[in-house]
Design an enzyme around this catalytic site. Structure first.
Site, short mmCIF file in Angstrom:
data_model
loop_
_atom_site.label_atom_id
_atom_site.label_comp_id
_atom_site.label_asym_id
_atom_site.label_seq_id
_atom_site.Cartn_x
_atom_site.Cartn_y
_atom_site.Cartn_z
N CYS A 175 -9.54 -33.61 7.16
CA CYS A 175 -9.53 -34.39 8.40
C CYS A 175 -8.17 -35.04 8.64
CB CYS A 175 -10.63 -35.45 8.38
SG CYS A 175 -12.30 -34.78 8.33
N ASP B 17 -18.36 -32.74 34.93
CA ASP B 17 -19.76 -32.99 35.28
C ASP B 17 -20.54 -33.61 34.12
OD1 ASP B 17 -19.82 -30.83 33.59
OD2 ASP B 17 -20.90 -29.49 34.97
#
Length: 219
Positions: A45, A139
């Site tokens: 990470c 959206d």
């Protein structure tokens, strides 16, 4: 219940390294990438956050906001950022959600409801399923979900390629073929009949099969 493509991304409020956000309001009328991490100070990470920081101008250019999430407190994120900058050459330049109560991880189905309500005592292996990339459209629908194992670093160049495809195909009646890259030929969608396709693509297309209509990428 597992999230599905084209479902509305769950809304939430959370603290981040850049202040509190309300997720849908934060996205606004653009696109967003949310990518999650099982714990701070984890090696794979660390490389991912540094690379995303380096790439962020490319996401900005496409009107895509970037937000990270890690199952640890904000204070740990801030200390981790120094390590990321020193080892990767770039500090995170986007907000990282502090999900120490596991709220967002559970909301997005990355951890089960039985996982408890605190990151305290949990290891990266306990949170191994918190390794998902979500691309969310204006959206607020989920356009892409990719789940990676802890041992495999994510390919953010591929995420950018998919965003290019998503933004192109959202505005034109085309799909992108295998391994497509920006500027290459595309495919007219089957839902567009030849008569309508001639209006949209007056220069014509190549059709090795009636269902496979290849055309230059629209502007």
């Amino acid at each position: 219940m597992a999230l599905q493509l084209n479902e509305t991304a769950p809304d939430f409020t959370a603290r981040t390294t850049e202040g509190a956000i309300s997720f849908h309001d934060w996205i606004g009328d653009g696109w967003a990438v949310l990518f999650s991490h099982p714990k701070d100070f984890t090696p794979v990470c660390t490389t991912e956050l540094g690379y995303m920081a380096k790439m962020k101008p490319e996401f900005d250019r496409r009107n895509v906001k970037v937000v990270g999430l890690s199952v640890d407190p904000i204070e740990d994120h801030e200390r981790w950022a120094a390590d990321i900058e020193e080892t990767q050459g770039h500090a995170p330049n986007f907000p990282i959600i502090g999900d120490s109560d596991l709220k967002v991880a559970k909301l997005y189905g990355m951890l089960p409801a039985t996982a408890g309500d605190t990151a305290n005592g949990r290891t990266a292996m306990d949170n191994a399923t918190v390794r998902t990339v979500y691309v969310i459209g204006p959206d607020k629908k989920i356009k892409l979900m990719v789940v990676y194992p802890m041992s495999t670093g994510r390919n953010f160049d591929e995420i950018l390629r998919v965003i290019d495809s998503l933004q192109l195909t959202a505005n034109h009646s085309v799909a992108t073929p295998v391994n497509w890259k920006q500027g290459e030929d595309v495919i007219i969608v089957p839902a567009l009949a030849d008569e309508e396709a001639r209006k949209k693509f007056p220069d014509g297309w190549r059709a090795p099969r009636p269902y496979l209509r290849i055309v230059a990428q629209p502007d």
